[in-house]
Design a protein around this motif. Sequence first.
Motif, mmCIF file in Angstrom:
data_model
loop_
_atom_site.group_PDB
_atom_site.id
_atom_site.type_symbol
_atom_site.label_atom_id
_atom_site.label_comp_id
_atom_site.label_asym_id
_atom_site.label_seq_id
_atom_site.Cartn_x
_atom_site.Cartn_y
_atom_site.Cartn_z
ATOM 1 N N ILE A 7 22.560 31.294 -6.264
ATOM 2 C CA ILE A 7 23.405 30.217 -6.787
ATOM 3 C C ILE A 7 22.601 28.928 -6.938
ATOM 4 C CG2 ILE A 7 24.234 29.500 -4.517
ATOM 5 C CD1 ILE A 7 27.010 29.296 -6.234
ATOM 6 N N ASP A 8 22.920 28.194 -7.963
ATOM 7 C CA ASP A 8 22.374 26.852 -8.151
ATOM 8 C C ASP A 8 23.221 25.930 -7.268
ATOM 9 O OD1 ASP A 8 21.764 24.284 -8.994
ATOM 10 O OD2 ASP A 8 21.898 24.745 -11.129
ATOM 11 N N ASP A 9 22.618 25.366 -6.239
ATOM 12 C CA ASP A 9 23.355 24.527 -5.290
ATOM 13 C C ASP A 9 24.122 23.400 -5.968
ATOM 14 O OD1 ASP A 9 22.614 26.044 -3.108
ATOM 15 O OD2 ASP A 9 20.986 24.710 -2.501
ATOM 16 N N ALA A 10 23.623 22.928 -7.093
ATOM 17 C CA ALA A 10 24.306 21.851 -7.815
ATOM 18 C C ALA A 10 25.665 22.288 -8.355
ATOM 19 C CB ALA A 10 23.425 21.339 -8.954
ATOM 20 N N LEU A 11 25.860 23.606 -8.524
ATOM 21 C CA LEU A 11 27.133 24.113 -9.053
ATOM 22 C C LEU A 11 28.172 24.381 -7.965
ATOM 23 C CD1 LEU A 11 25.847 26.624 -11.756
ATOM 24 C CD2 LEU A 11 26.734 24.299 -12.088
ATOM 25 N N ILE A 12 27.779 24.376 -6.709
ATOM 26 C CA ILE A 12 28.713 24.700 -5.633
ATOM 27 C C ILE A 12 29.959 23.815 -5.658
ATOM 28 C CG2 ILE A 12 28.998 24.673 -3.117
ATOM 29 C CD1 ILE A 12 26.228 25.988 -2.929
ATOM 30 N N PRO A 13 29.834 22.492 -5.823
ATOM 31 C CA PRO A 13 31.063 21.678 -5.875
ATOM 32 C C PRO A 13 32.006 22.088 -7.014
ATOM 33 C CG PRO A 13 29.156 20.276 -5.535
ATOM 34 C CD PRO A 13 28.637 21.659 -5.844
ATOM 35 N N GLN A 14 31.451 22.571 -8.127
ATOM 36 C CA GLN A 14 32.300 23.007 -9.241
ATOM 37 C C GLN A 14 33.023 24.313 -8.905
ATOM 38 O OE1 GLN A 14 30.371 22.745 -13.159
ATOM 39 N NE2 GLN A 14 28.844 21.437 -12.172
ATOM 40 N N TYR A 15 32.329 25.243 -8.254
ATOM 41 C CA TYR A 15 32.990 26.470 -7.803
ATOM 42 C C TYR A 15 34.117 26.116 -6.826
ATOM 43 C CZ TYR A 15 29.472 29.695 -9.754
ATOM 44 O OH TYR A 15 28.649 30.430 -10.594
ATOM 45 N N ASN A 16 33.822 25.228 -5.870
ATOM 46 C CA ASN A 16 34.834 24.828 -4.890
ATOM 47 C C ASN A 16 36.040 24.184 -5.558
ATOM 48 O OD1 ASN A 16 32.976 25.697 -3.006
ATOM 49 N ND2 ASN A 16 32.480 23.660 -2.240
ATOM 50 N N ALA A 17 35.791 23.267 -6.490
ATOM 51 C CA ALA A 17 36.884 22.579 -7.180
ATOM 52 C C ALA A 17 37.718 23.556 -7.999
ATOM 53 C CB ALA A 17 36.319 21.475 -8.074
ATOM 54 N N THR A 18 37.073 24.538 -8.590
ATOM 55 C CA THR A 18 37.802 25.538 -9.371
ATOM 56 C C THR A 18 38.692 26.380 -8.461
ATOM 57 O OG1 THR A 18 36.046 25.575 -11.030
ATOM 58 C CG2 THR A 18 37.578 27.438 -11.025
ATOM 59 N N LEU A 19 38.168 26.788 -7.312
ATOM 60 C CA LEU A 19 38.998 27.524 -6.353
ATOM 61 C C LEU A 19 40.178 26.662 -5.921
ATOM 62 C CD1 LEU A 19 39.663 29.898 -4.495
ATOM 63 C CD2 LEU A 19 38.127 28.866 -2.802
ATOM 64 N N ASP A 20 39.927 25.400 -5.616
ATOM 65 C CA ASP A 20 41.007 24.501 -5.209
ATOM 66 C C ASP A 20 42.086 24.416 -6.283
ATOM 67 O OD1 ASP A 20 39.654 23.972 -2.840
ATOM 68 O OD2 ASP A 20 38.861 22.053 -3.529
ATOM 69 N N ALA A 21 41.661 24.325 -7.540
ATOM 70 C CA ALA A 21 42.622 24.238 -8.649
ATOM 71 C C ALA A 21 43.441 25.518 -8.781
ATOM 72 C CB ALA A 21 41.881 23.931 -9.956
ATOM 73 N N VAL A 22 42.802 26.657 -8.632
ATOM 74 C CA VAL A 22 43.512 27.940 -8.734
ATOM 75 C C VAL A 22 44.556 28.053 -7.627
ATOM 76 C CG1 VAL A 22 43.250 30.454 -8.497
ATOM 77 C CG2 VAL A 22 41.667 29.176 -9.924
ATOM 78 N N VAL A 23 44.170 27.700 -6.417
ATOM 79 C CA VAL A 23 45.102 27.796 -5.286
ATOM 80 C C VAL A 23 46.256 26.809 -5.454
ATOM 81 C CG1 VAL A 23 45.332 27.478 -2.782
ATOM 82 C CG2 VAL A 23 43.359 28.691 -3.711
ATOM 83 N N SER A 24 45.966 25.612 -5.954
ATOM 84 C CA SER A 24 47.009 24.601 -6.147
ATOM 85 C C SER A 24 48.034 25.019 -7.187
ATOM 86 C CB SER A 24 46.382 23.274 -6.549
ATOM 87 O OG SER A 24 45.573 22.781 -5.493
#
Length: 103
Positions: free
Chosen positions: A84-101
């Motif tokens: 994984i590109d560490d710079a993309l981790i916040p985007q993966y996290n935010a996407t998961l948060d959006a899906v759960v919300s």
Amino acid sequence: MTAHDVIDAFVATGLPTSDRQNRTITAGCEDLKCAQMIAVDEVSVYLFSDVAQAAHYVEAFGADKVYQHGLLAIRYKRDGKHPIDDALIPQYNATLDAVVSVG
């Protein structure tokens, strides 16, 4: 909501998601107490039936490798062919948060 829904959201936002595979049986979900595990080259998404079990998974592998929101957890692949590109981790996290919300 399922692990597939999370991967679909990653695809929709343009995040890397190559080589999707359902590894629910081969990943040892029975031992991990997960209901589903879908992997792409960059991350694996786990669906647990219990929030406490998801939190236990994070504790076992470390918050630097796993992000959890509710019943879902993302494990970042740090090695192999497509780390994984560490710079993309916040985007993966935010996407998961959006899906759960939304779910």
